[in-house]
Design an enzyme around this catalytic site. Structure first.
Site, PDB file in Angstrom:
ATOM      1  N   LYS A 152       3.764   1.043   8.435  1.00 56.27           N
ATOM      2  CA  LYS A 152       3.982  -0.248   9.022  1.00 56.27           C
ATOM      3  C   LYS A 152       5.636  -0.074   9.241  1.00 56.27           C
ATOM      4  CE  LYS A 152       0.736  -3.032   6.611  1.00 56.27           C
ATOM      5  NZ  LYS A 152       0.457  -4.160   5.574  1.00 56.27           N
TER       6      LYS A 152
ATOM      7  N   ARG B 237      -7.856   4.140   1.011  1.00 53.95           N
ATOM      8  CA  ARG B 237      -7.474   3.365   0.128  1.00 53.95           C
ATOM      9  C   ARG B 237      -7.195   3.491  -1.536  1.00 53.95           C
ATOM     10  NH1 ARG B 237      -8.644  -1.136   2.258  1.00 53.95           N
ATOM     11  NH2 ARG B 237      -9.068  -2.651   0.542  1.00 53.95           N
TER      12      ARG B 237
ATOM     13  N   THR C 175      -2.874  -3.669  -2.714  1.00 57.33           N
ATOM     14  CA  THR C 175      -1.952  -4.456  -1.790  1.00 57.33           C
ATOM     15  C   THR C 175      -0.413  -4.613  -2.234  1.00 57.33           C
ATOM     16  OG1 THR C 175      -4.176  -5.211  -0.932  1.00 57.33           O
ATOM     17  CG2 THR C 175      -2.261  -6.144  -0.160  1.00 57.33           C
TER      18      THR C 175
ATOM     19  N   ARG D 135       1.845   2.863  -1.895  1.00 58.54           N
ATOM     20  CA  ARG D 135       2.426   1.584  -2.043  1.00 58.54           C
ATOM     21  C   ARG D 135       3.174   1.624  -3.317  1.00 58.54           C
ATOM     22  NH1 ARG D 135      -3.066  -1.418  -0.001  1.00 58.54           N
ATOM     23  NH2 ARG D 135      -2.106  -1.759   2.437  1.00 58.54           N
TER      24      ARG D 135
ATOM     25  N   ASN E 132       4.656  -3.543   2.930  1.00 59.01           N
ATOM     26  CA  ASN E 132       3.682  -2.637   1.697  1.00 59.01           C
ATOM     27  C   ASN E 132       3.527  -1.279   2.520  1.00 59.01           C
ATOM     28  OD1 ASN E 132       1.682  -3.446   3.221  1.00 59.01           O
ATOM     29  ND2 ASN E 132       0.281  -4.041   1.898  1.00 59.01           N
TER      30      ASN E 132
ATOM     31  N   HIS F  47      -1.224   0.449   5.890  1.00 58.55           N
ATOM     32  CA  HIS F  47      -2.443  -0.404   6.252  1.00 58.55           C
ATOM     33  C   HIS F  47      -3.780   0.533   6.409  1.00 58.55           C
ATOM     34  CE1 HIS F  47      -5.570  -3.047   7.833  1.00 58.55           C
ATOM     35  NE2 HIS F  47      -5.943  -2.046   8.675  1.00 58.55           N
TER      36      HIS F  47
HETATM   37  P1  CMP Z   1      -3.030  -4.790   5.112  1.00 59.30           P
HETATM   38  O1  CMP Z   1      -3.889  -3.734   4.423  1.00 59.30           O
HETATM   39  O2  CMP Z   1      -2.176  -4.600   6.176  1.00 59.30           O
HETATM   40  O3  CMP Z   1      -4.138  -6.062   5.209  1.00 59.30           O
HETATM   41  C1  CMP Z   1      -3.495  -7.375   5.609  1.00 59.30           C
HETATM   42  C2  CMP Z   1      -2.213  -7.611   5.009  1.00 59.30           C
HETATM   43  O4  CMP Z   1      -1.962  -9.042   4.730  1.00 59.30           O
HETATM   44  C3  CMP Z   1      -1.915  -6.749   3.708  1.00 59.30           C
HETATM   45  O5  CMP Z   1      -1.859  -5.508   4.021  1.00 59.30           O
HETATM   46  C4  CMP Z   1      -0.797  -7.278   3.119  1.00 59.30           C
HETATM   47  O6  CMP Z   1       0.485  -6.676   3.641  1.00 59.30           O
HETATM   48  C5  CMP Z   1      -0.628  -8.582   3.586  1.00 59.30           C
HETATM   49  N1  CMP Z   1      -0.786  -9.822   2.786  1.00 59.30           N
HETATM   50  C6  CMP Z   1      -1.802 -10.015   1.684  1.00 59.30           C
HETATM   51  N2  CMP Z   1      -1.234 -11.029   0.894  1.00 59.30           N
HETATM   52  C7  CMP Z   1      -0.288 -11.158   1.469  1.00 59.30           C
HETATM   53  C8  CMP Z   1       0.746 -12.340   1.075  1.00 59.30           C
HETATM   54  N3  CMP Z   1       0.235 -13.277  -0.001  1.00 59.30           N
HETATM   55  N4  CMP Z   1       1.728 -12.687   1.799  1.00 59.30           N
HETATM   56  C9  CMP Z   1       1.998 -12.090   2.713  1.00 59.30           C
HETATM   57  N5  CMP Z   1       1.249 -10.869   3.216  1.00 59.30           N
HETATM   58  C10 CMP Z   1       0.156 -10.567   2.644  1.00 59.30           C
END
Ligand code: CMP
Length: 133
Positions: free
Chosen positions: A10, A86, A92, A103, A113, A116
């Site tokens: 990212k 994962r 996450t 992460r 984070n 993805h």
């Molecule tokens: P990702 O694995 O890219 O899939 C969806 C993304 O949503 C996740 O990683 C996070 O970066 C993002 N995400 C999840 N929860 C939140 C949140 N509460 N606020 C902002 N971003 C979020």
């Protein structure tokens, strides 16, 4: 089972010049990088990519973020690549991720984070097609 999955490095990680470290980490952990490219996507493309999250309160923020700067998209291949990736990424929310995960090592916040990864083999195919078809 040998699988493929999509990984995204990212904007926060690309910006800090740690994309290469992340790539080496995948390869050390037996995930082969079949294809890799650096791209910058539009807000519309990010909205399409993350459409499964469109009802979430953070959807707009998420799409703005993924389109805010260059990202590196990769096809990873290996034994159980989806779950392996994962596992290597960790939770996450970086503050909840296990020691030694990407992460935990590099994530800045739940949004920033660093990486993805596809959450299923089926979504992996869709996400790979999104960037590489
Ligand atoms: P990702 O694995 O890219 O899939 C969806 C993304 O949503 C996740 O990683 C996070 O970066 C993002 N995400 C999840 N929860 C939140 C949140 N509460 N606020 C902002 N971003 C979020």
């Amino acid at each position: 089972m040998i699988e493929q999955t999509l990984s995204i490095i990212k904007p926060d990680a690309v910006e800090r010049n740690i994309a290469n470290k992340i790539k080496v980490f995948f390869e050390k952990n037996n995930l082969k990088i079949l294809k890799s490219k650096k791209v910058k996507i539009s807000k519309e493309e990010a909205s399409e990519f993350y459409k499964a999250h469109q009802t979430k309160p953070f959807y707009k923020e998420l799409c703005n973020y993924l389109s805010s700067g260059p990202i590196v998209v990769m096809i990873l291949e290996g034994e159980n690549a989806v779950s392996k990736n994962r596992q290597l990424m960790g939770a996450t929310d970086p503050s909840k991720a296990e020691e030694g995960t990407l992460r935990k090592m590099y994530g800045l916040s739940i949004g920033k984070n660093s990486v993805h990864g596809s959450d299923s083999a089926e979504n992996g195919k869709t996400e790979i097609d999104f960037f590489f078809k």
